[in-house]
Design a protein around this motif. Structure first.
Motif, PDB file in Angstrom:
ATOM      1  N   PRO A   1     -19.215  -2.023   9.841  1.00 33.31           N
ATOM      2  CA  PRO A   1     -18.466  -2.526   8.682  1.00 33.31           C
ATOM      3  C   PRO A   1     -19.238  -2.465   7.368  1.00 33.31           C
ATOM      4  N   PHE A   2     -20.532  -2.121   7.430  1.00 33.57           N
ATOM      5  CA  PHE A   2     -21.323  -2.045   6.214  1.00 33.57           C
ATOM      6  C   PHE A   2     -21.483  -0.604   5.729  1.00 33.57           C
ATOM      7  N   GLN A   3     -20.669   0.298   6.280  1.00 37.40           N
ATOM      8  CA  GLN A   3     -20.624   1.665   5.774  1.00 37.40           C
ATOM      9  C   GLN A   3     -19.254   1.900   5.139  1.00 37.40           C
ATOM     10  N   LEU A   4     -18.832   3.165   5.020  1.00 34.79           N
ATOM     11  CA  LEU A   4     -17.622   3.469   4.255  1.00 34.79           C
ATOM     12  C   LEU A   4     -16.405   2.690   4.752  1.00 34.79           C
ATOM     13  N   PRO A   5     -15.719   1.983   3.859  1.00 32.70           N
ATOM     14  CA  PRO A   5     -14.511   1.247   4.222  1.00 32.70           C
ATOM     15  C   PRO A   5     -13.294   2.160   4.165  1.00 32.70           C
ATOM     16  N   PRO A   6     -12.139   1.706   4.658  1.00 30.90           N
ATOM     17  CA  PRO A   6     -10.918   2.499   4.476  1.00 30.90           C
ATOM     18  C   PRO A   6     -10.531   2.549   3.002  1.00 30.90           C
ATOM     19  N   THR A   7      -9.843   3.599   2.628  1.00 29.57           N
ATOM     20  CA  THR A   7      -9.391   3.750   1.245  1.00 29.57           C
ATOM     21  C   THR A   7      -8.125   2.927   1.018  1.00 29.57           C
ATOM     22  N   ILE A   8      -8.136   2.074   0.000  1.00 27.20           N
ATOM     23  CA  ILE A   8      -6.982   1.252  -0.347  1.00 27.20           C
ATOM     24  C   ILE A   8      -6.559   1.607  -1.771  1.00 27.20           C
ATOM     25  N   LYS A   9      -5.284   1.898  -1.970  1.00 29.45           N
ATOM     26  CA  LYS A   9      -4.798   2.287  -3.298  1.00 29.45           C
ATOM     27  C   LYS A   9      -4.134   1.141  -4.045  1.00 29.45           C
TER      28      LYS A   9
ATOM     29  N   GLU B   1       0.828  -1.207   0.000  1.00 32.77           N
ATOM     30  CA  GLU B   1       0.000   0.000   0.000  1.00 32.77           C
ATOM     31  C   GLU B   1       0.865   1.260   0.000  1.00 32.77           C
ATOM     32  N   ARG B   2       1.935   1.235   0.763  1.00 36.03           N
ATOM     33  CA  ARG B   2       2.850   2.376   0.804  1.00 36.03           C
ATOM     34  C   ARG B   2       3.462   2.634  -0.576  1.00 36.03           C
ATOM     35  N   GLU B   3       3.881   1.563  -1.237  1.00 36.13           N
ATOM     36  CA  GLU B   3       4.498   1.700  -2.563  1.00 36.13           C
ATOM     37  C   GLU B   3       3.489   2.221  -3.577  1.00 36.13           C
ATOM     38  N   ALA B   4       2.254   1.719  -3.509  1.00 29.19           N
ATOM     39  CA  ALA B   4       1.220   2.166  -4.443  1.00 29.19           C
ATOM     40  C   ALA B   4       0.878   3.637  -4.208  1.00 29.19           C
ATOM     41  N   ASP B   5       0.807   4.021  -2.954  1.00 28.97           N
ATOM     42  CA  ASP B   5       0.513   5.412  -2.606  1.00 28.97           C
ATOM     43  C   ASP B   5       1.612   6.342  -3.120  1.00 28.97           C
TER      44      ASP B   5
END
Length: 633
Positions: A393-401, A18-22
């Motif tokens: 958990p059925f609302q907004l999830p964390p953002t994953i890049k 995730e760090r590398e993608a960000d």
């Protein structure tokens, strides 16, 4: 045990992906752009004017700055972002300083610099501020995972075992508390939190008063605990918690960056509380003396005579002595403020603020836990003996890049895992926001039909004839194809919005006596931009207060009427962002009295979720075609 601890090795690998993608996304968007494009895309303010400078907690310099041009240009600056303060003036020694945004207020921002003093060149023109890649957050998450993984024989080891599902949480006896302002399930959650010896979980669907429940639970915890640590993933969520806790007369200290700069929040920040202390003036005076000594030493940097070298060393020694003295005085005051607080509030990552380094807490409360990456959620847990996780958990999830990280399960949060692993979870079963029909589809699809609408909202309706609380307007066969902005790769659908407007005109005509509050939201930013532009130019909507935003941007808000523009309309039935059903759950549950969704059934109908929704709308009489609206106008 070894097999279960491998979960942390996996998380560390996913975190690195995730760090590398960000970082790659940052480089692609910002790093190699010329200054003019950075300004145009909202990644840079230039030129700027420095209106104030000084010192904040920990002897770090700050500047308050404002942009002097491009006031109508949207920007990407947010509280907590890493930035670079720079000058374009030629022949300047060290023309850059990094820092962190403390807050942004329209065209002004406060930046805490990673330096003891603000640079001398800020008095000149041609300064600017630009976004930097933030590796600090990733480093704090990595350190937290390593610490949890390697824990042995301590309280963190025990909490890890419970949250991994190796043993059940423990509960002790506690006098039963009844809070008159809360319903039965909310009171049960409060008592469960008070009885918990280690881990408790509160599952709060939309409109069920999750944050209210937590506020009262924290009030009860404060009666027996010195200081409670209260956290959430975002600055906005922490600001809300700070405000709500202060409203019930708890002594709250807000640590870290803030997203709102109104007095209700500012007065609770550590910096403001420190500045109001009688001793703070003395500390400030000593810091100014130290800064002057450093400036005197700096003026001698290019003089090499013996006396000059000795003077320079003397100035630096005196500056160090004065700074040390100021730090001792400040540490003493900080300890008084923190130990005297009933509640400390901070973001997940903000809980590792240097002022909290030597502090432990009996209880940490983590609100909106379903929006926090698991590695970030572990950060405050390492500072506590007891954990309260709250969220949905059925609302907004964390953002994953990173696509690869997402495939590896990086988007699965700790509260989601806890719902599966723990034998008991507090479910808040009554919502106070929506008409029962608006709630019905989400309740059936996400909450097993357990959720109830309170009597005060069950028959919530607009004051108009033949009002249907839920409507789907079908654009199938109208030729309203989606379009793409090639620069931002975001989609929009002008024709779909025109049909939405036709419905909106009719609604406004029918509710002239008492206009409802209205919001129009969409998963696609490009559609939001287009809709805002059109509304500004529409004379029929002049004077009508309408909020237009993305689903994510509208998080935590509600209105009487919600319009959702789905945008997608294509022959391949590709639905993109719409596949994130949790995001759609958030969108559908923002409405109090009326929910109107506009979309193409041929595009979305091949998906089981949307097919079920279309069938639901037909069952309750809420289905209509766009042709009906086109005929009327």
């Amino acid at each position: 045990m070894e097999e279960q601890l491998k979960e942390f090795d996996t998380l560390l690998k996913l975190l690195q992906l995730e760090r590398e993608a960000d970082f790659e996304e940052f480089k692609k968007m910002i790093q190699h752009l010329p200054l003019e494009q950075k300004i145009a895309k909202g990644f840079c303010w230039h030129p700027i004017n420095i209106t104030k400078s000084g010192h904040t907690v920990g002897d770090r310099a700050f500047v308050i700055l404002e942009r002097t041009k491009h006031f109508d240009q949207p920007h990407k600056f947010r509280a907590g972002k890493m930035v670079n303060l720079f000058t374009k003036r030629p022949r300047i020694f060290n023309p850059e300083r990094s820092g962190i945004i403390d807050y942004v207020d329209k065209h002004r921002m406060k930046v805490i610099l990673n330096a003891e003093d603000a640079p001398n060149w800020i008095i000149h023109d041609d300064c600017g501020i630009e976004l930097l890649f933030d590796s600090r957050t990733y480093e704090e998450m990595r350190k937290a995972l390593e610490r949890v993984k390697n824990a042995k024989g301590d309280r963190l080891t025990e909490l890890r075992g419970i949250l991994l599902g190796q043993r059940p949480p423990q509960f002790g006896a506690h006098p039963v508390v009844h809070v008159p302002e809360l319903n039965a399930s909310q009171n049960q959650a409060v008592n469960n939190i008070l009885c918990s010896r280690d881990v408790s979980v509160v599952h709060g669907p939309p409109g069920t008063g999750k944050t209210t429940t937590l506020i009262y639970a924290i009030r009860e915890l404060c009666k027996t605990e010195n200081t409670v640590l209260v956290t959430a993933p975002s600055n906005a969520a922490v600001d809300l918690l700070t405000e709500r806790l202060a409203e019930i007369n708890l002594n709250v200290v807000r640590i870290g960056n803030i997203s709102r700069v109104d007095e209700s929040i500012l007065s609770h920040t550590l910096e403001v509380q420190l500045s109001k202390h009688p001793e703070s003036k003395h500390i400030k005076k000593v810091r100014l003396q130290a800064a002057e000594k450093r400036r005197q030493a700096w003026r001698l940097r290019r003089k090499y005579g013996r006396e000059d070298r000795e003077s320079r060393k003397r100035y630096l020694d005196e500056a160090q002595e004065l700074s040390g003295w100021a730090m001792q005085l400040e540490d003493r005051l900080l300890d008084q403020i923190i130990t005297g607080a009933q509640v400390i509030t901070a973001t997940l990552v903000g809980s590792v603020h240097p002022v909290l380094t030597n502090y432990k807490f009996k209880t940490v409360v983590i609100d909106e836990a379903a929006q926090g990456l698991e590695p970030a959620t572990w950060i405050p847990i390492t500072k506590a003996s007891k954990v309260v996780l709250a969220g949905d958990p059925f609302q907004l999830p964390p953002t994953i890049k990173s696509i690869e990280a997402r495939k590896g399960g990086f988007d699965v949060t700790l509260i989601e895992k806890s719902l599966l692993r723990l034998p008991y979870v507090n479910f808040l079963d009554t919502q106070y926001r929506m008409n029962e029909q608006i709630m019905q589809f989400s309740n059936r699809h996400f909450y097993d039909g357990i959720l109830k609408a309170d009597e005060s909202v069950r028959e919530h309706k607009l004051m108009m004839e033949d009002d249907r609380p839920v409507e789907f307007i079908d654009t199938v066969g109208c030729g309203f194809d989606e379009r793409m902005n090639p620069e931002y790769q975001s989609r929009y659908n002008p024709d779909e919005f025109q049909i939405l407007c036709e419905h909106l005109y009719l609604l406004l005509d029918a509710t002239k006596a008492e206009l409802p509050s209205i919001a129009i939201i969409s998963p696609y930013r490009e559609q939001v931009i287009y809709m805002k532009e059109q509304i500004e130019q529409d004379s029929r909507l002049e004077g009508v207060e309408i909020t237009v935003d993305t689903i994510d941007g509208f998080q935590g808000q509600e209105r009487d009427v919600i319009y959702i523009s789905l945008v997608r309309s294509n022959k391949k039935s590709e639905i993109g962002f719409l596949k994130d059903y949790r995001r759609m759950n958030v969108a559908m549950t923002r409405a109090r009295k009326k929910l109107v969704i506009v979309g193409d059934s041929a595009t979305i109908g091949n998906d089981s979720f949307y097919n079920d929704f279309l069938s639901f709308c037909e069952t309750i009489g809420g289905y209509r075609t766009a042709w009906e609206l086109m005929v009327q106008y």
